[in-house]
Design an enzyme around this catalytic site. Structure first.
Site, PDB file in Angstrom:
ATOM      1  N   HIS A   1       0.793  -1.233   0.000  1.00  0.00           N
ATOM      2  CA  HIS A   1       0.000   0.000   0.000  1.00  0.00           C
ATOM      3  C   HIS A   1       0.819   1.273   0.000  1.00  0.00           C
ATOM      4  O   HIS A   1       0.267   2.356   0.150  1.00  0.00           O
ATOM      5  CB  HIS A   1      -0.926   0.053   1.218  1.00  0.00           C
ATOM      6  CG  HIS A   1      -1.999  -0.974   1.207  1.00  0.00           C
ATOM      7  ND1 HIS A   1      -3.236  -0.744   0.656  1.00  0.00           N
ATOM      8  CD2 HIS A   1      -2.013  -2.242   1.664  1.00  0.00           C
ATOM      9  CE1 HIS A   1      -3.986  -1.829   0.790  1.00  0.00           C
ATOM     10  NE2 HIS A   1      -3.263  -2.761   1.400  1.00  0.00           N
TER      11      HIS A   1
ATOM     12  N   LYS B   1      -8.370  14.064   4.979  1.00  0.00           N
ATOM     13  CA  LYS B   1      -7.573  12.839   4.967  1.00  0.00           C
ATOM     14  C   LYS B   1      -6.534  12.979   6.064  1.00  0.00           C
ATOM     15  O   LYS B   1      -6.388  14.049   6.651  1.00  0.00           O
ATOM     16  CB  LYS B   1      -6.895  12.622   3.603  1.00  0.00           C
ATOM     17  CG  LYS B   1      -6.166  13.862   3.057  1.00  0.00           C
ATOM     18  CD  LYS B   1      -5.561  13.581   1.680  1.00  0.00           C
ATOM     19  CE  LYS B   1      -6.529  13.846   0.533  1.00  0.00           C
ATOM     20  NZ  LYS B   1      -6.593  12.766  -0.434  1.00  0.00           N
ATOM     21  N   ARG B   2      -5.805  11.885   6.365  1.00  0.00           N
ATOM     22  CA  ARG B   2      -4.752  12.010   7.366  1.00  0.00           C
ATOM     23  C   ARG B   2      -3.796  13.143   6.981  1.00  0.00           C
ATOM     24  O   ARG B   2      -3.528  13.364   5.798  1.00  0.00           O
ATOM     25  CB  ARG B   2      -3.994  10.677   7.486  1.00  0.00           C
ATOM     26  CG  ARG B   2      -4.781   9.615   8.220  1.00  0.00           C
ATOM     27  CD  ARG B   2      -5.096  10.028   9.640  1.00  0.00           C
ATOM     28  NE  ARG B   2      -3.916  10.047  10.462  1.00  0.00           N
ATOM     29  CZ  ARG B   2      -3.623   9.123  11.379  1.00  0.00           C
ATOM     30  NH1 ARG B   2      -4.453   8.135  11.617  1.00  0.00           N
ATOM     31  NH2 ARG B   2      -2.524   9.212  12.096  1.00  0.00           N
TER      32      ARG B   2
ATOM     33  N   LYS C   1       0.964  14.331   1.497  1.00  0.00           N
ATOM     34  CA  LYS C   1      -0.388  14.653   1.007  1.00  0.00           C
ATOM     35  C   LYS C   1      -0.553  16.169   0.783  1.00  0.00           C
ATOM     36  O   LYS C   1      -1.514  16.616   0.200  1.00  0.00           O
ATOM     37  CB  LYS C   1      -1.443  14.135   1.978  1.00  0.00           C
ATOM     38  CG  LYS C   1      -1.508  12.600   2.082  1.00  0.00           C
ATOM     39  CD  LYS C   1      -2.546  12.156   3.100  1.00  0.00           C
ATOM     40  CE  LYS C   1      -2.485  10.665   3.426  1.00  0.00           C
ATOM     41  NZ  LYS C   1      -3.097   9.807   2.401  1.00  0.00           N
TER      42      LYS C   1
ATOM     43  N   THR D   1      -8.457   6.675  -1.986  1.00  0.00           N
ATOM     44  CA  THR D   1      -9.796   6.111  -2.220  1.00  0.00           C
ATOM     45  C   THR D   1     -10.855   7.175  -2.005  1.00  0.00           C
ATOM     46  O   THR D   1     -11.947   7.089  -2.569  1.00  0.00           O
ATOM     47  CB  THR D   1     -10.060   4.916  -1.282  1.00  0.00           C
ATOM     48  OG1 THR D   1      -9.602   5.239   0.027  1.00  0.00           O
ATOM     49  CG2 THR D   1      -9.349   3.669  -1.773  1.00  0.00           C
TER      50      THR D   1
ATOM     51  N   LYS E   1     -14.633   8.519  -3.785  1.00  0.00           N
ATOM     52  CA  LYS E   1     -15.868   8.834  -3.049  1.00  0.00           C
ATOM     53  C   LYS E   1     -16.386  10.219  -3.427  1.00  0.00           C
ATOM     54  O   LYS E   1     -17.590  10.414  -3.617  1.00  0.00           O
ATOM     55  CB  LYS E   1     -15.618   8.761  -1.532  1.00  0.00           C
ATOM     56  CG  LYS E   1     -15.269   7.351  -1.068  1.00  0.00           C
ATOM     57  CD  LYS E   1     -14.672   7.307   0.350  1.00  0.00           C
ATOM     58  CE  LYS E   1     -14.017   5.944   0.585  1.00  0.00           C
ATOM     59  NZ  LYS E   1     -13.161   5.890   1.785  1.00  0.00           N
TER      60      LYS E   1
END
Ligand code: 7GP
Length: 834
Positions: A371, A564-565, A570, A675, A679
């Protein structure tokens, strides 16, 4: 089993469950009055939630029983999904929807005096995971059940899930998440308990045939007790099982002896040590910290699960070589890799198989999903720790490595460096066990989670292994999401609207049916209904923001969301720098011009790992910018900045349907898939994103005109970093202005954000914030332009949704089943025949 003559009596009394509103009400009242010992005079919403859940749980467990009987009777190959994280969220709403009884429950609850939304809202999230990896596991369970695969999930029953996040004076504060006060969704199985060993000695002796037999005598035993969670499929008779292990002291008698010796405290202490193993989820996302207790968790969970799986197999009395025909085990990242070693140990030490026969079985049984390529997330454990905790397993790892190195040496006799590179044991000091390498060697298939990511692992971190095993061992299965939770449950109105144009609800089982929407993209009336739903979702979110934070946001503004985290890769820092840039631009404008700008709400959410200093600084900066911007009279509704505390699955269900634009802006090549990007698009929002992870495939499916891509490509990242290191790094001038403003103290003490600025300015800008900043800002300007034309914007959203069929986790699970597990769904024709 009950003998034949007595079975009639059983059948006569067999429970059948409710099937209408009255039946549901009856069960609910029964649970209130007996199980909960309350009455209509003191049944608050929480008690009504409890009773509703118990009523549905009873209903589910009947399906669950039948499913288990059917699967045992048919004895087909099963899938076991081993994951240290399952981020399930709430269960009641999901159960009602999946068994098709939400309308009935709504009517029943209303007759008894409750609003179903309030009852659903009482539930505490089951938050046994960090982020993407854990939520993926939860989506997979939903798909496995909905597609009727005989499948089990195995995990740990943490007493504390991911911490709750509070924001105090702009800083993150962690609060423990004790979620087990009342959990109607689990069934304790005190009859299913297994003793798991740690430490101790390894003995070798020669048996009567002259064969060496190795045995391990552990020095500490801990008991694993099973807790089962029913997983209902959508509109199917299948209810699968998620089995979570809880740790307890191995034997109460042992304690009792000590107690008699007057060692009461130490006896209790032992119990507490045992309970510690499953006490808490490690709160790190994409980061490995190498803590001893974590390795203990891993072995405890893996050994208990394998014991269970092996016991089930042995009941069938098949020869061992058929094990891989009956059992497929998927390793969700490297966390369960010890299962490879444990199965080999069971087969050679306990069952007496020869090494090679055992090893063939092991490799055929396992598949490994990677992952991440981030080096800091790749698990390594020191040899010393292994020796101390699992001495026999360390020997087996050395043997696995020896045979593997011998094979590689034969294949590449002239490449000495190869052996050093691919060895499962890293010859550093201290020596380390490389878990990813062990997982590759011990599995028959290795997959990445999006096309780019699967290509990257083949050309970078696992390159040598492709040369050794050949390219066919490595494959891609692009991630997916369950449309049941992420559309039907999270956005009921949109789901219902779609159903009117897609010949009913069939798209929830076959998401490619969404393509029927395509022809309505230009239908004005349809677009209007679509836009009204989006607006209503934004109103709901605005209300939540007002109530929880006291910030007024205008639901007509463009909602720009990044949830998100929090992680440097990110790049939430780039987002907030962009927000500051927007603020400065607005401030510098003449009031007349300013009024014409597109109003925006920048919404952030996400947890930082408690020890991740930079991530915490990012949260603090976002909140500090918010308190300045939100109170600036020149700006008004043109820009608001909101940080929603404690982002989790149930908040996601509210936030995602309310977004116009969401940000998936990781440095190219760092986000394996993502992911939430799927969504957001499925809920009728557009993406601003980099060419990374699944963004690329979303673009392929929905079309380049329906996504806002920007930034450098993965293939250029290495060169750019190299250039930074050698001093050819001139910062983007707009970013310099942002930094100057931070340093002026506009958002509070500049030292508080010194790390963030320095990471770009002084420490090589590893995540390429400056390199991508200009194109990021420009692309946001394009978004503003595009949003002005609402007709066209909505049409882009409709087209995108119509083209999202590929991203169902059903597609994904079918791919795993076919190309990795070789299992088939258990089709049920006549349900009565178990
Ligand atoms: C995540 C990846 O970061 C994300 O891109 C992907 O969508 C998700 O897995 C599901 O595949 N990885 C983790 O959450 C993680 O902790 C390290 O990976 C083990």
């Amino acid at each position: 089993a009950i003998p034949e003559p007595q079975r009639e009596a059983w059948k006569k009394h067999s429970v059948s469950g409710f099937s209408d509103k009255d039946g549901f009400e009856k069960e609910l009242v029964r649970h209130v009055e007996t199980t909960l010992a309350r009455s209509m005079y003191n049944c608050d919403e929480n008690a009504a939630y409890a009773a509703s859940s118990l009523a549905f749980r009873d209903r589910l467990i009947l399906d669950w029983n039948r499913t288990q009987q059917r699967q045992t009777y048919r004895d087909n190959k099963r899938v076991y999904y081993l994951s240290l994280e399952f981020l399930m969220g709430r269960a009641l709403d999901n159960a009602m929807l999946n068994i098709g009884q939400k309308d009935l429950a709504k009517a029943g609850l209303s007759e008894l005096g409750y609003r179903i939304e309030d009852i659903i809202d009482q539930e505490h999230d089951a938050a046994l995971g960090n982020g993407g990896l854990g939520r993926l596991a939860a989506c997979f369970l939903d798909s496995l059940a909905s597609l009727n695969y005989p499948a089990w999930g195995y995990g740990l029953r943490y007493r504390y899930g991911i911490f709750k996040q509070q924001i105090v004076n702009g800083y993150q504060v962690e609060v423990p998440d004790y979620w087990l006060h009342f959990n109607p969704w689990e069934f304790p199985r005190h009859d299913i308990s297994i003793d798991i060993g740690f430490h101790g000695q390894v003995h070798k002796k020669t048996d009567e045939n002259g064969k060496t037999v190795t045995s391990w005598e552990p020095g500490q035993m801990v008991k694993a007790v099973a807790y089962d969670v029913p997983i209902p499929g959508y509109d199917t008779p299948t209810t699968n099982n998620l089995r979570l292990w809880s740790s307890e002291a191995a034997s109460e008698e042992f304690d009792f002896q000590r107690f008699n010796r007057g060692e009461y405290e130490s006896a209790v202490a032992e119990q507490q040590t045992a309970e510690t193993i499953s006490a808490v989820l490690y709160p790190n996302d994409n980061l490995d910290r190498g803590k001893e207790l974590r390795l203990k968790q891993q072995y405890f969970w893996v050994a208990a699960s394998l014991y269970d799986i092996v016991r089930r197999f042995k009941k069938s009395r098949r020869p061992w070589r058929e094990f891989p025909d009956q059992v497929a085990i998927q390793l969700n990242d490297t966390h369960p890799t010890l299962a490879v070693v444990e199965l080999q140990r069971v087969l050679i030490d306990l069952e007496g198989l020869e090494w090679d026969d055992a090893w063939n079985i092991v490799v055929e049984t396992f598949g490994y999903t990677n992952h991440t390529v981030l080096p800091e997330a790749l698990e390594k454990w020191s040899v010393g720790l292994f020796q101390h905790l699992l001495p026999r397993h360390l020997q087996i790892i050395y043997d696995i490595n020896l045979f593997f190195l011998q094979k590689v040496e034969r294949m590449f006799p002239d490449d000495r460096d190869m052996l050093r590179r691919i060895s499962i044991i890293e010859e550093a000091s201290p020596k380390m066990v490389r878990m990813a390498y062990l997982a590759i060697v011990g599995s028959h298939k290795v997959n990445g989670v999006a096309e780019l990511h699967s290509d990257l692992i083949k050309t970078t971190i696992f390159k040598d292994f492709v040369a050794i095993f050949g390219p066919d061992k490595f494959t891609n299965v692009t991630n997916g999401i369950t449309p049941r939770r992420w559309l039907h449950q999270a956005n009921a109105k949109l789901s219902d609207l779609i159903a009117t144009k897609c010949e009913g609800n069939g798209f929830l089982n076959d998401l490619t049916m969404l393509s029927k929407l395509e022809k309505f993209a230009e239908d004005k009336e349809f677009r209007k209904e679509w836009a009204e739903i989006k607006f209503a979702n934004k109103v709901r979110l605005a209300k939540y923001i007002k109530e929880t934070m006291g910030i007024s946001v205008n639901p007509s503004a463009l909602f720009d969301v990044q949830v998100k985290r929090i992680h440097e890769y990110k790049r939430q820092q780039m987002n907030i720098f962009g927000v500051i840039h927007r603020y400065l631009t607005l401030k510098a404008m003449a009031p007349e011009k300013r009024k014409k700008q597109q109003p925006r709400v920048s919404i952030f959410g996400g947890k930082a790992a408690p020890g991740y200093w930079m991530a915490k600084q990012i949260i603090h900066l976002i909140n500090s910018v918010g308190s300045v911007v939100n109170n600036d009279a020149d700006i008004g509704d043109l820009l608001k900045v909101v940080f929603i505390a404690d982002y989790n699955v149930s908040k996601a269900e509210m936030i995602i349907p309310a977004s116009d634009l969401s940000e998936h802006i990781s440095t190219a090549g760092t986000e394996a898939s993502g992911t939430s990007n799927m969504k957001f698009v499925l809920n009728g929002g557009l993406i601003i994103g980099t060419c990374d992870g699944a963004n690329i495939e979303i673009t392929r499916e929905t079309g380049e005109n329906n996504i806002f891509l920007f930034g450098n490509l993965a293939e250029d990242v290495e060169d750019l970093r190299h250039a930074h290191t050698y001093g050819q790094h001139s910062l983007d001038p707009d970013l310099v202005k942002v930094f100057d403003e931070i340093n002026k103290g506009t958002f509070g003490s500049p030292e508080d954000f010194g790390g963030l600025v320095a990471s770009v300015r002084e420490h090589g800008d590893y995540y390429l914030v400056s390199d991508d900043f200009h194109s990021y800002i420009e692309t946001h300007a394009l978004v503003d332009e595009a949003y002005k034309n609402q007709e066209e914007w909505v049409s882009k959203c409709v087209l995108s949704v119509a083209r999202m069929g590929f991203f169902s986790s059903d597609r994904c699970i079918n791919e795993y089943a076919e190309s990795i597990w070789n299992v088939e769904p258990l089709v049920v024709k006549d349900d009565a025949k178990a």
